[in-house]
Design a protein around this motif. Structure first.
Motif, PDB file in Angstrom:
ATOM      1  N   LEU A  24       2.952   0.894  -6.148  1.00 22.14           N
ATOM      2  CA  LEU A  24       3.291  -0.389  -5.526  1.00 22.14           C
ATOM      3  C   LEU A  24       2.062  -1.275  -5.312  1.00 22.14           C
ATOM      4  O   LEU A  24       2.199  -2.414  -4.864  1.00 22.14           O
ATOM      5  CB  LEU A  24       3.971  -0.153  -4.175  1.00 22.14           C
ATOM      6  N   THR A  25       0.885  -0.766  -5.644  1.00 23.91           N
ATOM      7  CA  THR A  25      -0.360  -1.499  -5.383  1.00 23.91           C
ATOM      8  C   THR A  25      -0.385  -2.885  -6.019  1.00 23.91           C
ATOM      9  O   THR A  25      -0.735  -3.866  -5.353  1.00 23.91           O
ATOM     10  CB  THR A  25      -1.572  -0.673  -5.868  1.00 23.91           C
ATOM     11  N   PRO A  26      -0.037  -3.036  -7.298  1.00 25.84           N
ATOM     12  CA  PRO A  26      -0.122  -4.387  -7.894  1.00 25.84           C
ATOM     13  C   PRO A  26       0.979  -5.331  -7.443  1.00 25.84           C
ATOM     14  O   PRO A  26       0.978  -6.506  -7.824  1.00 25.84           O
ATOM     15  CB  PRO A  26      -0.001  -4.112  -9.401  1.00 25.84           C
ATOM     16  N   GLY A  27       1.905  -4.836  -6.666  1.00 24.82           N
ATOM     17  CA  GLY A  27       3.060  -5.639  -6.288  1.00 24.82           C
ATOM     18  C   GLY A  27       2.768  -6.619  -5.165  1.00 24.82           C
ATOM     19  O   GLY A  27       1.629  -6.992  -4.883  1.00 24.82           O
ATOM     20  N   TYR A  28       3.832  -6.998  -4.505  1.00 23.41           N
ATOM     21  CA  TYR A  28       3.757  -8.016  -3.446  1.00 23.41           C
ATOM     22  C   TYR A  28       2.979  -7.520  -2.239  1.00 23.41           C
ATOM     23  O   TYR A  28       3.040  -6.348  -1.873  1.00 23.41           O
ATOM     24  CB  TYR A  28       5.179  -8.392  -3.024  1.00 23.41           C
ATOM     25  N   PHE A  29       2.211  -8.408  -1.640  1.00 22.39           N
ATOM     26  CA  PHE A  29       1.654  -8.160  -0.302  1.00 22.39           C
ATOM     27  C   PHE A  29       1.685  -9.467   0.465  1.00 22.39           C
ATOM     28  O   PHE A  29       1.532 -10.549  -0.108  1.00 22.39           O
ATOM     29  CB  PHE A  29       0.233  -7.579  -0.362  1.00 22.39           C
ATOM     30  N   SER A  30       1.894  -9.364   1.760  1.00 20.10           N
ATOM     31  CA  SER A  30       2.029 -10.556   2.596  1.00 20.10           C
ATOM     32  C   SER A  30       0.655 -11.034   3.058  1.00 20.10           C
ATOM     33  O   SER A  30      -0.387 -10.486   2.678  1.00 20.10           O
ATOM     34  CB  SER A  30       2.906 -10.244   3.807  1.00 20.10           C
ATOM     35  N   LEU A 121      -6.333  -2.226  -4.400  1.00 20.84           N
ATOM     36  CA  LEU A 121      -6.171  -0.774  -4.514  1.00 20.84           C
ATOM     37  C   LEU A 121      -6.921  -0.043  -3.402  1.00 20.84           C
ATOM     38  O   LEU A 121      -6.366   0.855  -2.747  1.00 20.84           O
ATOM     39  CB  LEU A 121      -6.652  -0.290  -5.880  1.00 20.84           C
ATOM     40  N   VAL A 122      -8.183  -0.433  -3.171  1.00 17.56           N
ATOM     41  CA  VAL A 122      -8.976   0.222  -2.128  1.00 17.56           C
ATOM     42  C   VAL A 122      -8.344   0.004  -0.763  1.00 17.56           C
ATOM     43  O   VAL A 122      -8.243   0.926   0.059  1.00 17.56           O
ATOM     44  CB  VAL A 122     -10.429  -0.292  -2.146  1.00 17.56           C
ATOM     45  N   HIS A 123      -7.884  -1.226  -0.517  1.00 15.74           N
ATOM     46  CA  HIS A 123      -7.268  -1.524   0.777  1.00 15.74           C
ATOM     47  C   HIS A 123      -5.942  -0.772   0.932  1.00 15.74           C
ATOM     48  O   HIS A 123      -5.621  -0.277   2.018  1.00 15.74           O
ATOM     49  CB  HIS A 123      -7.061  -3.027   0.909  1.00 15.74           C
ATOM     50  N   ARG A 124      -5.169  -0.688  -0.138  1.00 16.41           N
ATOM     51  CA  ARG A 124      -3.920   0.084  -0.085  1.00 16.41           C
ATOM     52  C   ARG A 124      -4.205   1.557   0.185  1.00 16.41           C
ATOM     53  O   ARG A 124      -3.464   2.227   0.915  1.00 16.41           O
ATOM     54  CB  ARG A 124      -3.186  -0.048  -1.412  1.00 16.41           C
ATOM     55  N   LEU A 125      -5.273   2.078  -0.425  1.00 20.94           N
ATOM     56  CA  LEU A 125      -5.595   3.489  -0.243  1.00 20.94           C
ATOM     57  C   LEU A 125      -5.967   3.799   1.201  1.00 20.94           C
ATOM     58  O   LEU A 125      -5.772   4.929   1.661  1.00 20.94           O
ATOM     59  CB  LEU A 125      -6.731   3.891  -1.186  1.00 20.94           C
ATOM     60  N   THR A 126      -6.517   2.825   1.926  1.00 15.70           N
ATOM     61  CA  THR A 126      -6.806   3.072   3.343  1.00 15.70           C
ATOM     62  C   THR A 126      -5.510   3.277   4.132  1.00 15.70           C
ATOM     63  O   THR A 126      -5.462   4.090   5.061  1.00 15.70           O
ATOM     64  CB  THR A 126      -7.599   1.911   3.958  1.00 15.70           C
ATOM     65  N   ALA A 164      11.595   2.211   5.777  1.00 10.09           N
ATOM     66  CA  ALA A 164      11.061   1.190   6.685  1.00 10.09           C
ATOM     67  C   ALA A 164       9.529   1.161   6.628  1.00 10.09           C
ATOM     68  O   ALA A 164       8.914   0.088   6.511  1.00 10.09           O
ATOM     69  CB  ALA A 164      11.541   1.459   8.111  1.00 10.09           C
ATOM     70  N   LEU A 165       8.902   2.342   6.713  1.00  8.60           N
ATOM     71  CA  LEU A 165       7.445   2.399   6.628  1.00  8.60           C
ATOM     72  C   LEU A 165       6.953   1.975   5.246  1.00  8.60           C
ATOM     73  O   LEU A 165       5.895   1.355   5.119  1.00  8.60           O
ATOM     74  CB  LEU A 165       6.955   3.810   6.944  1.00  8.60           C
ATOM     75  N   LEU A 166       7.715   2.313   4.217  1.00  9.95           N
ATOM     76  CA  LEU A 166       7.322   1.920   2.858  1.00  9.95           C
ATOM     77  C   LEU A 166       7.274   0.403   2.715  1.00  9.95           C
ATOM     78  O   LEU A 166       6.336  -0.154   2.124  1.00  9.95           O
ATOM     79  CB  LEU A 166       8.308   2.516   1.855  1.00  9.95           C
ATOM     80  N   LEU A 171       4.238  -2.556   1.337  1.00 13.50           N
ATOM     81  CA  LEU A 171       4.565  -3.842   0.713  1.00 13.50           C
ATOM     82  C   LEU A 171       4.046  -4.979   1.594  1.00 13.50           C
ATOM     83  O   LEU A 171       3.273  -5.823   1.141  1.00 13.50           O
ATOM     84  CB  LEU A 171       6.076  -3.965   0.512  1.00 13.50           C
ATOM     85  N   HIS A 172       4.466  -4.977   2.833  1.00 11.72           N
ATOM     86  CA  HIS A 172       4.038  -6.031   3.750  1.00 11.72           C
ATOM     87  C   HIS A 172       2.559  -5.908   4.084  1.00 11.72           C
ATOM     88  O   HIS A 172       1.830  -6.886   4.097  1.00 11.72           O
ATOM     89  CB  HIS A 172       4.885  -5.949   5.023  1.00 11.72           C
ATOM     90  N   PHE A 173       2.087  -4.734   4.347  1.00 10.41           N
ATOM     91  CA  PHE A 173       0.693  -4.343   4.577  1.00 10.41           C
ATOM     92  C   PHE A 173       0.358  -4.226   6.063  1.00 10.41           C
ATOM     93  O   PHE A 173      -0.148  -5.154   6.695  1.00 10.41           O
ATOM     94  CB  PHE A 173      -0.309  -5.308   3.933  1.00 10.41           C
ATOM     95  N   GLN A 174       0.632  -3.040   6.612  1.00 14.13           N
ATOM     96  CA  GLN A 174       0.234  -2.703   7.970  1.00 14.13           C
ATOM     97  C   GLN A 174      -0.114  -1.216   8.034  1.00 14.13           C
ATOM     98  O   GLN A 174      -0.148  -0.548   6.997  1.00 14.13           O
ATOM     99  CB  GLN A 174       1.358  -3.051   8.970  1.00 14.13           C
ATOM    100  N   TYR A 175      -0.377  -0.726   9.248  1.00 14.48           N
ATOM    101  CA  TYR A 175      -0.786   0.668   9.439  1.00 14.48           C
ATOM    102  C   TYR A 175       0.143   1.377  10.425  1.00 14.48           C
ATOM    103  O   TYR A 175      -0.288   2.150  11.256  1.00 14.48           O
ATOM    104  CB  TYR A 175      -2.224   0.726   9.963  1.00 14.48           C
ATOM    105  N   ASN A 176       1.446   1.131  10.296  1.00 15.00           N
ATOM    106  CA  ASN A 176       2.391   1.724  11.232  1.00 15.00           C
ATOM    107  C   ASN A 176       2.575   3.222  11.023  1.00 15.00           C
ATOM    108  O   ASN A 176       2.972   3.933  11.948  1.00 15.00           O
ATOM    109  CB  ASN A 176       3.742   1.008  11.122  1.00 15.00           C
TER     110      ASN A 176
END
Length: 297
Positions: A24-30, A121-126, A164-166, A171-176
């Motif tokens: 999902l990394t190359p996909g949408y982010f808010s 990618l790096v930010h998603r991996l965090t 929900a977490l996914l 996708l949205h980009f948080q650390y819940n």
């Protein structure tokens, strides 16, 4: 054949979930991607006393101090792989301009620095790496709560593959997922009769100081802890007093002295939708007082 209660089985079932998140990394982010990128810059580049006073864009650091230090730790981790994440995201706004530390000036963000696939990618991996805390917490909690191996495995799969977490995190980009891990750890200590109310109170207080939205759970959580850990103990008052003291101390020390400095000297004001000014510091002090008062009761 894989046994449903073995740790290797749980880890193997985690692999497709992680691969899906990576895909999902190359996909949408808010815009939350730019929010956390800005917070990485703030906590990595600015002095501690200016973290909550930087206001050149609308993406000011508005989470409690524990999350600010979490961002600071993430900045240290991503530096060797994508140092561009730590650069100022909107350099055109700060060119020849100083931030006003007295009044919050919300502006429409200008064009940010380019976002490359490597940075995303790096930010998603965090986010994916921080989910490890949820995996550990679910393993401990489900083994304490449920007796049947298949029930434990089902609960684990529902937790790590939560839609929900996914959506919200990957996708949205948080650390819940990371925050949910802290919540589940607190519940694990709470339901364990061998656990101390001191540690479950410490974990839940830390959770609130990571993200204040969890404060709504405090009444039910505290009633459960008092009912199950204090009322049936010979040292009930001593345990209750110790937990309350810890809560007050953790709430009072939730900020580094450097973060408290500007509250003592520089009031912050922000305009609401009606154009009225409100004192941001008074709101924060009111929240801190209310939580400390509740903790001591």
């Amino acid at each position: 054949m894989l046994h449903p209660d073995r740790l290797t089985t749980w880890l193997l079932l985690l692999v497709p979930v992680v691969l899906l998140k990576v895909c999902l990394t190359p996909g949408y982010f808010s815009t939350d991607f730019h929010v956390h990128r800005t917070w990485l810059y703030i906590t990595d580049s600015l002095p501690l006393e200016q973290w909550y006073r930087w206001n050149l864009t609308e993406f000011t650091l508005d989470y409690p101090p524990f999350f600010a230090f979490f961002e600071w730790l993430l900045a240290s981790c991503v530096r060797p792989f994508a140092s561009e994440l730590l650069l100022e995201p909107y350099p055109s706004l700060s060119h020849g301009k100083q931030a006003s530390f007295d009044v919050v000036s919300v502006e429409e963000p200008s064009t940010p620095l380019p976002v490359t696939l490597q940075l995303v990618l790096v930010h998603r991996l965090t986010v994916i790496a921080s989910d490890a805390l949820l995996v550990v917490a679910l393993y401990l909690f489900l083994h304490r709560l449920l007796n049947q191996p298949i029930q434990r495995l089902s609960g684990y799969l529902l937790g790590v593959s939560s839609v929900a977490l996914l959506i919200v995190d990957h996708l949205h980009f948080q650390y819940n997922g990371f925050l949910s891990g802290i919540k589940v750890l607190a519940l694990w200590v709470a339901v364990d009769q061998r656990g101390s109310p001191f540690w479950t109170a410490a974990l839940f207080t830390a959770l609130v100081h990571f993200k204040h939205i969890y404060l709504y759970m405090a009444p039910a959580y505290c009633l459960y802890v008092v009912r199950h850990h204090c009322c049936h103990s010979e040292h009930a008052l001593q345990q209750l007093s110790r937990s309350g003291t810890m809560l007050r101390r953790q709430s009072a020390q939730r900020s580094h002295p450097g973060l408290q400095h500007h509250h003592q000297h520089q009031p912050q004001y922000q305009r609401n939708d009606r154009g009225e000014q409100r004192n941001v510091d008074e709101d924060e002090e009111s929240f801190s007082f209310s939580f400390s008062f509740f903790s001591s009761s």
